[in-house]
Design an enzyme around this catalytic site. Structure first.
Site, short mmCIF file in Angstrom:
data_model
loop_
_atom_site.label_atom_id
_atom_site.label_comp_id
_atom_site.label_asym_id
_atom_site.label_seq_id
_atom_site.Cartn_x
_atom_site.Cartn_y
_atom_site.Cartn_z
N CYS A 57 0.84 -1.20 0.00
CA CYS A 57 0.00 0.00 0.00
C CYS A 57 0.88 1.26 0.00
CB CYS A 57 -0.92 -0.01 1.22
SG CYS A 57 -1.81 1.54 1.44
N HIS B 39 -3.91 0.38 8.30
CA HIS B 39 -4.44 0.17 6.96
C HIS B 39 -5.92 -0.18 7.03
CE1 HIS B 39 -4.32 -0.64 2.69
NE2 HIS B 39 -5.07 -1.70 2.94
N HIS C 257 -8.75 7.72 3.01
CA HIS C 257 -8.22 9.08 3.14
C HIS C 257 -9.34 10.08 2.93
CE1 HIS C 257 -7.67 7.60 -0.96
NE2 HIS C 257 -7.90 8.83 -1.38
P1 AMP Z 1 -8.58 8.79 -4.44
O1 AMP Z 1 -8.90 8.92 -5.91
O2 AMP Z 1 -9.66 9.36 -3.56
O3 AMP Z 1 -8.16 7.39 -4.08
O4 AMP Z 1 -7.35 9.76 -4.20
C1 AMP Z 1 -6.04 9.32 -4.23
C2 AMP Z 1 -5.20 10.56 -4.15
O5 AMP Z 1 -3.90 10.17 -3.75
C3 AMP Z 1 -5.05 11.30 -5.49
O6 AMP Z 1 -5.51 12.65 -5.34
C4 AMP Z 1 -3.56 11.23 -5.77
O7 AMP Z 1 -3.06 12.40 -6.38
C5 AMP Z 1 -2.98 11.01 -4.38
N1 AMP Z 1 -1.70 10.33 -4.34
C6 AMP Z 1 -1.33 9.20 -4.98
N2 AMP Z 1 -0.06 8.86 -4.69
C7 AMP Z 1 0.38 9.79 -3.81
C8 AMP Z 1 1.60 10.02 -3.13
N3 AMP Z 1 2.66 9.19 -3.30
N4 AMP Z 1 1.72 11.07 -2.31
C9 AMP Z 1 0.68 11.92 -2.14
N5 AMP Z 1 -0.50 11.78 -2.76
C10 AMP Z 1 -0.65 10.73 -3.59
#
Ligand code: AMP
Length: 104
Positions: A5, A47, A97
């Site tokens: 993850c 998680h 999140h």
């Molecule tokens: P969701 O579509 O609600 O699952 O949002 C996932 C979010 O995680 C997206 O806005 C991505 O830009 C963000 N994201 C993915 N990888 C990372 C990372 N390594 N660091 C910070 N944000 C991330």
């Protein structure tokens, strides 16, 4: 912690990601691909795949309290929150999140 993850990796410090805010059971870091001038993600340290799997009511409360505390800390009075739950709803990272989106 789930081995593969990406958010678990961030939370355990694998990428030296800066935490905007942290509590005993939550962390906040900036979204890597911001959709607003301020775009932070509030995550539980454990998680939990999505809101559907969140059963711990104390953790629910702490996540919402963290939203309030981190926005207050950075002086953000007006903001949107978003939780994508499930692939069809746009969830891409399967570690719960809360998005916080705001203007500077
Ligand atoms: P969701 O579509 O609600 O699952 O949002 C996932 C979010 O995680 C997206 O806005 C991505 O830009 C963000 N994201 C993915 N990888 C990372 C990372 N390594 N660091 C910070 N944000 C991330």
């Amino acid at each position: 912690m789930a081995d593969e993850c990406i958010f678990c990796k961030i939370i355990r410090g694998d990428f030296n990601t800066e935490f905007v805010y942290e509590t005993e059971n939550t962390v906040v870091f900036n979204d890597i691909n911001p959709k607003a001038p301020i775009h932070m993600l509030v995550c539980p340290k454990v998680h939990v795949e999505s809101l559907n799997e969140l059963e711990d009511k104390n953790l629910m409360a702490e996540l919402i309290q963290t939203v309030k505390d981190v926005t207050q800390k950075i002086g953000l009075k007006s903001y949107k929150t978003l939780i994508n739950t499930g692939k069809e709803a746009g969830q891409e990272v399967f570690h719960l999140h809360i998005h916080i989106l705001g203007n500077k």
